[in-house]
Write an enzyme that holds these catalytic residues in place. Sequence first.
Site, PDB file in Angstrom:
ATOM      1  N   CYS A  33      51.491  22.870  52.757  1.00 42.01           N
ATOM      2  CA  CYS A  33      51.374  22.311  51.416  1.00 42.01           C
ATOM      3  C   CYS A  33      52.484  22.809  50.499  1.00 42.01           C
ATOM      4  O   CYS A  33      52.533  22.445  49.332  1.00 42.01           O
ATOM      5  CB  CYS A  33      50.007  22.656  50.831  1.00 42.01           C
ATOM      6  N   LYS A  91      44.744  15.321  57.805  1.00 43.54           N
ATOM      7  CA  LYS A  91      45.911  15.802  57.067  1.00 43.54           C
ATOM      8  C   LYS A  91      45.662  17.170  56.425  1.00 43.54           C
ATOM      9  O   LYS A  91      46.603  17.798  55.958  1.00 43.54           O
ATOM     10  CB  LYS A  91      46.352  14.786  56.018  1.00 43.54           C
ATOM     11  N   ASP A  92      44.401  17.633  56.422  1.00 43.62           N
ATOM     12  CA  ASP A  92      44.090  18.963  55.899  1.00 43.62           C
ATOM     13  C   ASP A  92      44.324  20.065  56.926  1.00 43.62           C
ATOM     14  O   ASP A  92      44.252  21.250  56.579  1.00 43.62           O
ATOM     15  CB  ASP A  92      42.615  19.041  55.460  1.00 43.62           C
ATOM     16  N   ARG A 123      43.840  18.192  40.649  1.00 42.50           N
ATOM     17  CA  ARG A 123      43.079  18.548  41.840  1.00 42.50           C
ATOM     18  C   ARG A 123      41.612  18.245  41.619  1.00 42.50           C
ATOM     19  O   ARG A 123      41.175  17.941  40.523  1.00 42.50           O
ATOM     20  CB  ARG A 123      43.281  20.034  42.177  1.00 42.50           C
ATOM     21  N   ARG A 181      54.191  16.189  48.185  1.00 37.48           N
ATOM     22  CA  ARG A 181      54.840  14.992  48.731  1.00 37.48           C
ATOM     23  C   ARG A 181      54.808  13.858  47.712  1.00 37.48           C
ATOM     24  O   ARG A 181      55.847  13.238  47.425  1.00 37.48           O
ATOM     25  CB  ARG A 181      54.141  14.554  50.025  1.00 37.48           C
ATOM     26  N   ARG A 182      53.629  13.578  47.177  1.00 35.45           N
ATOM     27  CA  ARG A 182      53.531  12.493  46.196  1.00 35.45           C
ATOM     28  C   ARG A 182      54.361  12.809  44.952  1.00 35.45           C
ATOM     29  O   ARG A 182      55.031  11.934  44.410  1.00 35.45           O
ATOM     30  CB  ARG A 182      52.065  12.258  45.814  1.00 35.45           C
ATOM     31  N   ARG A 197      39.098  13.293  39.949  1.00 28.84           N
ATOM     32  CA  ARG A 197      40.430  12.807  39.560  1.00 28.84           C
ATOM     33  C   ARG A 197      40.332  11.481  38.811  1.00 28.84           C
ATOM     34  O   ARG A 197      41.050  11.243  37.843  1.00 28.84           O
ATOM     35  CB  ARG A 197      41.312  12.670  40.795  1.00 28.84           C
TER      36      ARG A 197
END
Length: 309
Positions: free
Chosen positions: A244, A85-86, A151, A133-134, A157
Amino acid sequence: MQTKPFRIGTRGSPLALAQAHEARDRLMAAHGLPAEMFEIVVMSTKGDRITDRSLAAIGGKGLFTEELEEKLTSGELDFAVHSAKDMATKLPEGLALTAYLPREDIRDSFIGRTAPRLIELPHGATVGSASLRRQALIRRLRPDINVITFRGLVETRLRKLEEGQADATLLALAGLKRLGKVDVITEILDPDEFPPAPAQGAIAIESRIADARTNDLLAAINDGPTFDTVSCERGFLAALDGSCRTPIAGYAVCEGDHIRFFGMILTPDGQQVHTTTIEGHRRDAEALGTNAGQAIRAEAGSTFFEDWT
């Protein structure tokens, strides 16, 4: 006959290293090679070094791959292991995503400090997430919630959460599984209500298109269903020029030779939402994703993106 070790490029985070070791271990098993035939080369990327701003603010997904891809292009690495996904939808010339390992769970996990479920957070609670998205999906479900940028590494986190900087955070279930940290999860989110990022849970291996020797090596560990589902999802992203800077969600599922895809785009406030579904034969996976992206873009209209980007 290969005598020098294959050089595997990776970021240095615990999750990235776990993924690189999984790729190496699968290659060792597939080809009967000793660990000495693989050298894991750890690199720091701009995305790792800059953690005080969102990815959208500093340039997008390529921040986690640029340095690795430069070494890959120059021949200093034989292949690189990434979180799929990166990866940007457009890769540097001469490079390709050659193989995918069997995909982990695609779902997002919720880690609540003051409530065990997203829906149960108190009015005005604070949730930390770096993902647009989140953030958009949280605001769609709970517009009263205050979303702040979180981040850093998974461990960072979780530490921020423990320190009380937020009431909750969200992380990919796949990463927590690979790190052996599933005990922190208080809720696993339904992908139909809270769909994942395209390619979430997949490990991608990038190599030079012209390097037949390395690509033959990698072919032995490529997982067909993962290759097809991620190709479909990346086709969707590419049709939307996804990065992003754009809240985009979607996932595909393979059932035999059949593939089914669900996609969603949102405004950052989560209040405008468009969804699409498409299905067909797995051989057409990427084209199906592209068609889904084109259809949802046409439905939403160009101003859907222009109004807030």
